[in-house]
Write an enzyme that holds these catalytic residues in place. Structure first.
Site, mmCIF file in Angstrom:
data_model
loop_
_atom_site.group_PDB
_atom_site.id
_atom_site.type_symbol
_atom_site.label_atom_id
_atom_site.label_comp_id
_atom_site.label_asym_id
_atom_site.label_seq_id
_atom_site.Cartn_x
_atom_site.Cartn_y
_atom_site.Cartn_z
ATOM 1 N N TYR A 1 17.285 30.366 5.574
ATOM 2 C CA TYR A 1 16.412 31.666 6.245
ATOM 3 C C TYR A 1 16.234 31.183 7.260
ATOM 4 O O TYR A 1 17.099 30.120 8.362
ATOM 5 C CB TYR A 1 14.716 30.385 5.554
ATOM 6 N N LYS B 1 0.771 -0.957 -0.335
ATOM 7 C CA LYS B 1 0.024 -0.173 0.169
ATOM 8 C C LYS B 1 0.713 1.438 0.124
ATOM 9 O O LYS B 1 2.391 0.966 0.552
ATOM 10 C CB LYS B 1 -0.782 0.067 1.388
#
Length: 375
Positions: A266, A37
């Site tokens: 940043y 899955k």
């Protein structure tokens, strides 16, 4: 095609090794229902299940109808169990693709049986039993009439009966006790089904943690997930040699010298303490290298560790290569995997990110990050 920017490599040899290792560990008489899955745990459901099938796996498990259809369209011939409820609008598509339904309640069984009758069909199904997870499933302690209402459906072909442990990956005493409670409830349920004169089909309870920590709990099948992909989740008692199937790699796209006292990225969380050689890598949190790894992680380049410095950006990050010779644009950087004698495992990156391996690998984006089958 030559990989560009950032990509995943899927090791055929590691996948086959893990299948054989699990098979040897289980011994004779227990089948494997491979859980593929979530895009095969992020390893690409159009690639790896084919390798598994070639290695002798003939039974697969997916979360939803769409995932099952992807397997069929990629050429998988083996049985495919859909572990969750299938929306009614997908019942015909699931049937046409020979998917096995999971039955989670009496009402669900009756409605699917009525639909099958109306369409003159015999539908393959497995009964999901809730032994304590409290997610979905028929309560293991339901009355006999509920068992009869489900297993007696004339147009449902009962292929199996299964449940799922909720804390088999924990060694805490109360969790161990509850795992045994779940096993007893499942065993009792199976016995009741058979005493009422119905066939249970194949029975399966243990996923990877279950069969690794409780080898004495044996039914017809087990459902390996993370063990197939070469990493461990939670506490594991019976470890054996499995090999990582997935590697995450990227390329250097810029190299520069940065003087002492300069902020990087940043927020300028990191300042250079001296003149540093800094490489910018073409991978960021939109590529599966999470922002939460800022200040915690390192990568591999030229077989050596290079710390990630400054805040990880959406598409890029910076690494300190001051002590690594001859780093150039387009050099390969290993974010997860092995480079020479050094290795960064899924478990290691997951600890840095304060999560588990299955969470980490299933969120490496499909759209941006192409998977390549190697070796």
């Amino acid at each position: 095609m030559e990989p560009k920017r950032c990509w995943v490599e899927i090791s055929r040899s590691a996948a086959i090794h893990n299948i054989e290792a699990i098979r040897d560990y289980l011994g004779e008489g227990i089948g494997m229902l491979a859980i593929v899955k979530a895009n095969c745990y992020g390893h690409d459901a159009t690639i790896l299940p084919k390798v598994m099938e070639e290695a002798g796996i003939s039974d697969f498990g997916v979360a939803c109808c769409d995932e099952g259809v992807v397997l069929r369209e990629s050429g998988i011939k083996g049985s495919i169990l859909v572990l969750e409820y299938i929306d009614r609008e997908d019942w015909k598509r699931a049937y046409d693709n020979d998917l096995i339904f999971s039955i989670s309640s009496v009402d669900h069984a009756r409605k699917l049986n009525e639909w099958a009758k109306e369409n003159n069909l015999k539908v393959k199904a497995e009964v999901k039993v809730d032994t304590g997870m409290r997610r979905i499933g028929v309560n293991a302690e339901c009355p006999d009439r509920d068992i009869a209402a489900i297993y007696g459906c004339s147009n449902l072909l009962i292929n199996g009966t299964f449940s799922h442990f909720c804390c088999a990956d924990s060694f805490a005493e109360n969790d161990r006790e509850f795992t045994m409670v779940q096993n007893r409830r499942f065993s009792d349920f199976i016995q009741r089904v058979r005493e009422l004169g119905y066939q249970t089909g194949r029975c399966h309870l243990s996923a990877s943690s279950g069969f690794l920590n409780y080898p004495e709990i044996r039914y017809d099948f087990v459902r390996p997930g993370f063990a197939l992909y070469g990493y461990y989740v939670g506490e594991v008692e019976h470890r054996f040699e499995i090999e990582p199937v997935l590697s995450l790699k990227a390329k250097v796209e810029y190299v520069k010298d940065v003087e002492a006292g300069e902020g990087i990225s940043y927020g300028r969380l990191y300042y250079t303490d001296r003149k540093r050689r800094v490489a910018t890598v073409a991978a960021g949190y939109a590529d599966g290298y999470r922002r939460s790894l800022t200040g915690k992680s390192y990568v591999l380049i030229h077989g050596q560790k290079a710390p990630v410095i400054g805040r990880i950006c959406m598409d890029q990050m910076m690494i300190d290569v001051s002590d690594i010779e001859d780093v150039n644009v387009e050099d390969i950087v290993t974010l997860i995997g092995r480079d020479g004698n050094e290795e960064i495992t899924v478990e290691q990156v997951s600890r840095w990110a304060d999560t588990i391996g299955s969470d980490y690998v299933t969120t490496i984006p499909e759209a941006r990050i192409k998977r390549y089958l190697v070796d």
